[in-house]
Design a protein around this motif. Structure first.
Motif, short mmCIF file in Angstrom:
data_model
loop_
_atom_site.label_atom_id
_atom_site.label_comp_id
_atom_site.label_asym_id
_atom_site.label_seq_id
_atom_site.Cartn_x
_atom_site.Cartn_y
_atom_site.Cartn_z
N GLN A 186 84.41 63.73 -14.69
CA GLN A 186 84.21 62.76 -15.32
C GLN A 186 84.36 61.55 -14.23
OE1 GLN A 186 84.28 61.68 -19.56
NE2 GLN A 186 85.82 60.15 -18.86
N GLU A 187 85.50 61.48 -13.61
CA GLU A 187 86.01 60.49 -12.73
C GLU A 187 85.11 60.60 -11.25
OE1 GLU A 187 87.24 57.68 -12.78
OE2 GLU A 187 87.39 57.27 -10.52
N ALA A 234 95.12 64.67 -19.24
CA ALA A 234 93.77 63.68 -18.88
C ALA A 234 94.34 62.73 -18.08
CB ALA A 234 92.90 63.46 -20.24
N ILE A 256 88.07 58.10 -23.57
CA ILE A 256 88.20 57.31 -22.21
C ILE A 256 86.98 56.42 -22.02
CG2 ILE A 256 88.68 57.63 -20.02
CD1 ILE A 256 90.44 60.05 -20.83
N SER A 286 91.47 69.80 -19.98
CA SER A 286 91.48 68.37 -19.92
C SER A 286 91.60 67.65 -18.58
CB SER A 286 92.61 68.19 -20.67
OG SER A 286 92.80 66.68 -21.30
N THR A 287 92.19 68.58 -17.71
CA THR A 287 92.52 68.31 -16.34
C THR A 287 91.21 68.19 -15.56
OG1 THR A 287 94.75 69.07 -16.08
CG2 THR A 287 93.59 68.48 -14.15
N THR A 294 86.78 52.47 -13.61
CA THR A 294 88.02 52.92 -13.55
C THR A 294 88.80 52.55 -12.25
OG1 THR A 294 87.00 54.87 -12.48
CG2 THR A 294 87.82 55.11 -14.84
N LEU A 353 93.46 61.61 -14.29
CA LEU A 353 92.79 60.40 -14.10
C LEU A 353 93.63 59.52 -13.18
CD1 LEU A 353 90.60 58.45 -14.69
CD2 LEU A 353 91.56 57.42 -16.59
N THR A 399 88.21 65.72 -16.71
CA THR A 399 88.73 64.43 -16.40
C THR A 399 88.42 64.24 -14.96
OG1 THR A 399 90.38 64.08 -18.14
CG2 THR A 399 90.43 62.36 -16.41
N ASN A 404 87.59 62.84 -23.52
CA ASN A 404 86.84 62.12 -22.41
C ASN A 404 85.69 61.25 -22.91
OD1 ASN A 404 87.35 65.45 -21.21
ND2 ASN A 404 87.82 63.60 -19.85
#
Ligand SMILES: [Zn+2]
Lengths: 338, 236
Positions: free
Chosen positions: B84-85, A100, A65, B77-78, A76, A104, B81, A62
């Motif tokens: 974060q997004e 990830a 990214i 990880s999913t 993004t 995203l 992310t 993370n």
């Protein structure tokens, strides 16, 4: 600010021991290329430890990214697609980057693109050299792979040969560890070899056979046997000569198979990629050999030679413009072939 | 709060969606080694069935182990992310908390057990009767041999009642039943972590401001990598 028709792709790479994210514009313009190397965590083990690599990937993914976005100066929301390596490589690490990337892409409602890591290495060359003329012979050599490829145009590869056992970089790591020279093996062997001479005869497997494949496990055994014999006889080891002779055997094997393919396929350009492409001795000798055939040798700049995500974004771009998206159910494939 | 809870720490993919304390949707399916293939498609299905767009979520909850290292990394990880997004808070929850919570109303000891192979379990001990499952904890998460666990529980409270839950019950049920203490084994339906409970715990603790720092959120592996163990036990 970017033109509306510009295509921005994020690439994510986590197949070995580098956690990487990058943004490219229209395929080959690299806006950011962030790599978090784990080499410090693997050094004391003399090679990549898969479980440690997987754990580090999760810690780094993370932040990497985020940094790639910040460096590219984009949000993004401006991305057109998210691409990630889904093989070949170490499955635990692949799954971290892949998860990830899928998350995203899903959160952004943008296409997700699974990329073959080897294809990424090929595109790394086109980032550095826009003028490479096909048809091309490409030798990709690293700690994870040794592949000889032929392609007539971007996107259409034919695999001619690959290693049957250890990858070339892996052989360097193993011998460096055996000779207690340190890690990673490529640079330390080359450095040590520079002080010695290739006077010991080690085998060059498969070069006289009707194949483009490679094999380095016999060479590894030969080096180990040689050292043991010397020790049993109580003779001093000339580590520099051993390193030089080992390195020359690897180089001869690589060049022999490549030249065989040059004769058969008559390419216009030859590309060297992957971490081992950073080996200067190999580059010089291969260049000299190719001059006999009037062939130019290309290799990417160093930071594009080793594993990185700009090459994944670049490969992803060519899949994107062809509408070649991947489903969000795409799984990692540690043995993915081209 | 609209919370998505995710658990991929065992063979089950468990998802739950909670709005203001109400369960909107839940999916629990035994996937074995297919978390990577199914996680996002399952999340998509869950959200679509509930008529929710992922952008509407206001919080995330995820199990951080103990459990399968690979499963945990796919989940984390999913979720990290997403967090974060979407810029929303995330809470990491012990898989054992999720299992223990199913029995929190029992006025007895609650012992979640996850199979850690070779007659060992990932386990912790909880006092029943308390909804704040983290406060009800007596032991931190750990890995113990089944026989050692039973002995320890017997020393702790020889007269007490112990409720066992989790996939370790499936493998070591006989050992547990034969122990010299009052053991109760829950029916199979309680032995899988449930997505609704992950979301419920997420709601409960996120509402109290107990979000995790995204940079520090990682799996509770309970085991160092084998290579490191070998390295420190060799000639160092
Ligand atoms: Zn590579």
């Amino acid at each position: 600010m970017f033109e509306k028709e510009d295509v921005l792709i994020m690439g994510i790479e986590s197949s070995c021991d580098e956690t990487a994210a990058a943004v490219t514009r229209n395929g080959l313009d690299v806006l950011s290329n962030v790599v978090a190397s784990q080499v410090d965590w693997h050094r004391k083990f003399g090679g990549v430890v898969p479980e440690i690599a997987s754990r580090k990937h999760l810690e780094f993914i993370n932040p990497v990214i985020n940094e790639a976005l910040a460096e590219a100066g984009i949000e993004t929301g401006e991305l057109d697609a998210v691409a990630a390596t889904y093989g070949p490589g170490l499955v635990g690490g692949l799954l971290v980057g892949l998860s990830a990337a899928k998350a995203l892409a899903y959160a952004l409602d943008k296409p997700f693109i699974g990329v073959n890591h080897i294809a990424g290495h090929i595109y790394a060359n086109f980032i550095t050299h826009r003028d490479i003329e096909p048809p091309v012979l490409c030798l990709t050599i690293s700690g994870g792979h040794t592949d000889l490829l032929y392609f007539k145009e971007l996107g259409q590869y034919k695999i001619l040969g690959r290693t049957r056992d250890d990858a070339a970089g892996e052989a360097f790591d193993k011998i460096a560890r055996f000779l207690k020279l340190g890690y990673p093996g490529g640079p330390v062997i080359e450095e040590t070899a520079a002080r010695g001479e290739a006077v010991i005869s080690f085998p060059r497997a498969l070069i006289d056979e009707d194949t483009y494949d490679f094999s380095f496990s016999g060479l590894k055994t030969a080096v180990i046997n040689y050292v043991h014999n010397q020790q049993q006889r109580g003779e001093d080891l000339d580590v520099a000569n051993i390193a030089a002779s080992f390195q020359q055997a690897v180089i001869d094997s690589l060049i022999a198979q490549l030249i065989k393919a040059v004769k058969e396929f008559d390419p216009t350009s030859v590309i060297l990629s992957g971490g081992v492409a950073a080996n200067r001795t190999l580059r010089e000798q291969l260049k000299g050999e190719l001059e006999k055939y009037n062939l130019p040798l290309y290799y990417p700049e160093l930071k594009l030679c080793t594993d990185n995500a700009a090459m994944i974004a670049a490969a992803g771009y060519y899949q994107y413009i062809n509408g070649n998206y991947s489903p969000l159910s795409l799984n990692a494939d540690p043995n993915l072939k081209l | 709060m609209l919370i998505l809870g995710i658990d991929t720490s065992t063979e089950t993919c468990a998802l739950g969606l909670m709005n203001k304390g109400e369960l909107l949707a839940e999916l629990n399916v035994q996937l074995y080694r297919r978390h990577s293939e199914r996680l996002i498609p399952n999340i998509d299905w869950l959200l679509q069935e509930a008529g929710i767009d992922i952008g509407q979520l206001t919080g995330l909850a995820v199990t951080i182990g103990p459990g399968s290292f690979t499963g945990l990394r796919i989940g984390l990880s999913t979720v990290k992310t997403f967090a974060q997004e979407l810029k929303i808070p995330v809470l990491g929850i012990s898989t054992l908390d999720v299992l223990a919570y199913m029995l929190y109303r029992q006025r007895a000891w609650v012992v979640p057990v996850l199979d850690a192979r070779r007659e060992r379990v990932y386990t912790a001990l909880y006092r029943g009767g308390e909804r704040d499952i983290i406060a009800a904890r007596e032991w931190p998460d750990g890995v113990r041999p089944v026989s050692g666990l039973l002995e320890e529980l017997n020393n702790l409270d020889p007269e007490g009642d112990f409720y066992f839950v989790g996939n370790g019950v499936k493998t070591y049920g006989e050992l547990i039943s034969e122990a010299a203490l009052n053991t109760f084994i829950e029916p199979g339906v309680f032995n899988l972590p449930r997505g609704g409970i992950v979301a419920e715990l997420g709601s409960y603790y996120l509402k109290r401001g107990q979000a995790d720092d995204l940079d520090k959120l990682k799996p509770n592996y309970l085991k160092r990598p084998q290579a490191e163990i070998n390295y420190t036990t060799s000639d160092q």
